[in-house]
Write a protein that holds these residues in place. Structure first.
Motif, short mmCIF file in Angstrom:
data_model
loop_
_atom_site.label_atom_id
_atom_site.label_comp_id
_atom_site.label_asym_id
_atom_site.label_seq_id
_atom_site.Cartn_x
_atom_site.Cartn_y
_atom_site.Cartn_z
N PHE A 1 -64.05 -67.87 39.48
CA PHE A 1 -62.85 -68.52 39.29
C PHE A 1 -62.78 -69.07 37.71
O PHE A 1 -61.72 -69.19 37.21
CB PHE A 1 -62.70 -69.71 40.33
N TRP B 1 -59.88 -67.80 34.74
CA TRP B 1 -59.06 -68.95 34.22
C TRP B 1 -59.25 -68.96 32.73
O TRP B 1 -58.61 -69.28 31.95
CB TRP B 1 -59.05 -70.45 34.70
N PRO C 1 -55.95 -62.08 40.09
CA PRO C 1 -56.58 -62.77 41.56
C PRO C 1 -57.13 -61.82 42.46
O PRO C 1 -57.96 -62.40 43.42
CB PRO C 1 -55.00 -62.80 42.20
N THR D 1 -54.85 -69.43 42.93
CA THR D 1 -54.80 -68.45 41.54
C THR D 1 -53.59 -67.72 41.62
O THR D 1 -52.72 -67.45 40.58
CB THR D 1 -56.17 -68.08 41.09
#
Length: 361
Positions: free
Chosen positions: A8, A12, A50, A62
């Motif tokens: 994750f 990002w 994703p 997301t």
């Protein structure tokens, strides 16, 4: 859980690096085809990222933030439109926040929040909700999670009603938290993401002014308004909204199918598409009836509201939840993630805080 959080964070980091590139691109490349071509690899990347996440909560949010919202905003930005385009241009922090988060700068901001101009289409101003409102919904959401342990003793239709409430509370709380953080950092007034959809007086009111206002706003800019302009030239201004509404619901259907694919990684069964096509058709019928009656007669708002919300719930049971629960196994996986969260937080506490506490002894 640790592996998912690591992925994750990496996803990002790539998102923010890509958006910095997009910001620089906007400074140096004029709007139009050239900017669109240079933004196209980022749009494709945002569709791919994703797929690196597998959880309902981190992966699902997301996908919603970047594959849907960010990509639609970048498409507008390519042609000098939407929330990312303004004169003078917005700051980099504002660009990053507006690009990938479900936020909307409030119309007619107060003097303290005039750091940014609102580029969104006009939506009626929503009153801020109190912290107590969200606290109560948070408590009710936690209670629902506990109640699910007794699903075997509860009628399946009631459980589905609980799921409706769960989805609404979860989305509103998460999006409100995001809004609060951005409001504090950027010091701008932001619209709330929802406007009490259970108080809707019609389907048009539900989808256009109350449910998930960020999606409504971005669909209005990218789909409804261009379709309205084209349709007005062909069938006239009076009936031009009808193709715009149908196109908006069709695109929403496709994007929901994509979101469900990210969640379940299974081939779509198209029930969700039919859900949105049905609602688009019903909204069009509602608009046509209102135009025909010209305000001469209408149902009392209490009755029309119950019918509208009831229709959303019943058709959701029929067409929306089967794919969400059976294909994506969203309920089972969500409970597994809730169960894994406790041990993860305990381990994080031991790793981060216990050495600090020991050093003070």
């Amino acid at each position: 859980m640790e592996g998912e959080i690591s992925k994750f964070l990496k996803v990002w980091l790539l998102v923010f690096a890509s958006l910095i590139y997009c910001y620089a691109l906007g400074k140096n490349v004029p709007e139009g085809k050239s900017r669109f071509i240079l933004l196209l690899p980022i749009i494709c990347l945002f569709l791919y990222l994703p797929l690196n996440l597998s959880t309902i909560h981190l992966g699902g949010m997301t996908a919603f933030f970047i594959a849907w919202l960010a990509n639609f905003k970048l498409l507008l930005f390519a042609f000098g439109k939407g929330p990312l385009s303004s004169n003078p241009s917005i700051s980099l922090p504002s660009f990053l926040a507006l690009s990938c988060l479900p936020i909307k700068i409030q119309d007619n901001p107060s003097p303290k929040s005039q750091l940014e101009q609102n580029p969104y289409p006009k939506i009626s101003k929503q009153a801020k909700k109190s912290s107590l409102n969200y606290a109560i919904k948070g408590i009710l959401l936690a209670t629902l999670v506990h109640v699910y342990n007794y699903n075997d003793y509860i009628h399946p239709k009631i459980v589905l009603c609980f799921y409706c409430v769960h989805i609404y509370f979860f989305l509103e709380i998460v999006l409100a938290m995001v809004t609060a953080v951005v409001r504090t950092i950027l010091r701008v007034e932001l619209e709330p993401p929802f406007n009490d959809p259970y108080l809707s007086t019609s389907l048009q009111d539900f989808w256009g002014k109350r449910w998930n206002l960020m999606v409504s706003s971005i669909l209005r800019s990218t789909i409804y308004e261009p379709t309205l302009t084209i349709s007005a030239r062909i069938i006239g201004r009076k009936w031009a909204p009808i193709p715009g509404v149908l196109a908006s619901f069709l695109v929403s259907a496709v994007m929901h199918e994509l979101m469900f694919y990210y969640l379940g990684r299974v081939r779509p069964t198209w029930e969700v598409t039919w859900f949105f096509i049905l609602h688009g058709f019903c909204v069009v019928v509602e608009i046509a009836i209102k135009k025909a009656l010209k305000g001469r007669w209408r149902l009392p708002e209490l009755i029309s509201g119950v019918l509208a919300v009831g229709f959303v719930v019943v058709t959701g049971f029929w067409l929306f939840f089967p794919q969400f629960l059976q294909q994506c196994r969203a309920d089972v996986r969500a409970f597994e993630e809730y169960a894994a969260l406790g041990p993860f937080l305990k381990n994080s506490y031991r790793v981060i805080f216990r050495p600090v506490v020991t050093s003070f002894r």
